[in-house]
Enzyme design. Sequence first.
Site, PDB file in Angstrom:
ATOM      1  N   SER A 168      -3.503   4.297  -0.983  1.00 31.21           N
ATOM      2  CA  SER A 168      -3.317   4.257   0.208  1.00 31.21           C
ATOM      3  C   SER A 168      -3.139   6.043   0.699  1.00 31.21           C
ATOM      4  CB  SER A 168      -2.581   3.539   0.686  1.00 31.21           C
ATOM      5  OG  SER A 168      -1.062   4.003   0.459  1.00 31.21           O
ATOM      6  N   LYS A 169      -3.600   6.158   1.593  1.00 34.73           N
ATOM      7  CA  LYS A 169      -3.627   7.440   2.529  1.00 34.73           C
ATOM      8  C   LYS A 169      -2.191   7.951   2.787  1.00 34.73           C
ATOM      9  CE  LYS A 169      -4.715   9.173   7.129  1.00 34.73           C
ATOM     10  NZ  LYS A 169      -5.513   8.869   8.343  1.00 34.73           N
TER      11      LYS A 169
END
Length: 495
Positions: free
Chosen positions: A257-258
């Site tokens: 994830s970012k």
Amino acid sequence: MTTRVRIAPSPTGPLHIGTARTALYNFLHARNVDGTFILRLEDTDQVRSTVEFEKDILDGLHWLGLEWDEGPEVAGEPARGPHAPYRQMERLPTYAAAAQRLLADDLAYPCYCTLEELEADRRAQEAAKQAPRYVGRCAHLTPDERRAREAEGRRGALRFRVGEGVVAFDDVVRGRVEFDVSNLGGDFVIVRADGSPLYHFTVVVDDAAMEITDVIRGEDHLSNTPKHILLFRALGYDVPQFAHLPLILNPDRTKMSKRKSQTAIDDYIAQGFVKEALVNYLALLGWSTGTEEEILPLDELVKRFDIKEVHKGGAVFDRERLEWMNGQWIRRLSADDLIDRLRPFVEAELVAGRIERVPSDEELRALLPVIQERLPTLSSIGDLAGFLWVGDVDVDPAMLVPKRWDIATAKDAVAAARETIADVGAVSFEADELEPPLRALAEERGWKAGDLFMTIRVAVTGRTATPPLFDTLVALGRDRALARLDRALAVLEGA
RNA sequence: GCCCCCAUCGUCUAGAGGCCUAGGACGCCACCCUUUCAAGGUGGAGAUCAGGGGUUCGAAUCCCCUUGGGGGCACCA
């Protein structure tokens, strides 16, 4: 029947590493079996989709070299392929027709539940420690009841009847997988109350319309697959083959994830990663050739790829390994190619004010023999050679004095080196002509050659880690080298 | 809570019953090369193959259980 695969990104964010990897595997499989690789934009989330993200994704895939055979019109180029349009918001009539069929066959029904009611259901289920599911309040409304709700001005969303039973399929990478329909969460919405279609629905209608034979996607879709299969069947379509790829993970082994990792391909490009390295690295995250070879270009990956050998377990994204691979690929680039790719990074250094002029292609080319193996990324060009393209460098007097020396010795050395270099340069200025007299100087004074060289290095570059000294002096040129030595001497005087 | 998936060095992986006292790569540590930094070379530490039961003459490889991890369960995709 020829194999048809697709990558179906949503333009709700910049091109993500995971999407790129899924696209790559689809591409590798398509090219390996001589099939067709299709690009379809899933932009039905009108709130989050933007044309900027769409462009970013298309550009990124293009940059990686993953050319699609069929896809939407972009930048004035018409759509390619017989199933246009390839952008879902332009395919609304297709979904409407499919929805109408399901409604007519009572395979789907209008649901008038309000968002508040649904939210209350969910909360009650959570409190009772039950799995969230649609309770079926509107599943068996009579025509009169429906008319009454419509008369109240309520607009129904369309829900698909999941029915009961077990849905099983043979996943290409996971083998046989079975789901009991009772665990699907009840009848699910396929068309919003405002008439816009939802993902589970559009993906099936389009995969069927575009005659997709192999759906290769991330493992996060595995649990959604039974819903899709039910829809394929309800609409009378053939069910494609499914292949669910292992997820790319954060260091803590959660889905990448970012928040926890750098996920935008753009950022990797900006940091100087080359496409060959990214492609090579991503290809080997979840699949291997079964041999010990690991530096492989795209065409070689295509030859060896086998979707059936894709792994089941998720893989942690290891940036260190990517960087190593990037170095491997930078070293393999031809001079012209490397110069072209370095250009934007050199220009970025100028824009950032870290250098004062941009070197010519010829200057870069002359430097390549000593910098190519020292570039972990294209963006490291500034750190590595930026001192060549500024007027003066800042010199820390402490760094001019090797451990074994005192300040007086350093002054002496800088002055002597200046004279020696000036003498050499009077005739010509070549690396192999600089070394002997400087070594002789060290010997004559009883200095370690390494100490002398380090002092000169710091004086002319301001740093302790640089390309080989004599090449560096040549790249700098006699006059600038002498000027910097003079300046270093002044710095020492002031120390 | 329910369903599904997964499980070999820190990480990416080789391994499809005996070739495994588990191989390679990244990273790490030494040494060599060397004017620094890299690159390259050599060597090393690092996995009782998650644990426990089976099956088998023989299991990292097959089966079961346990544990652990992950994913999914929206009028997001």
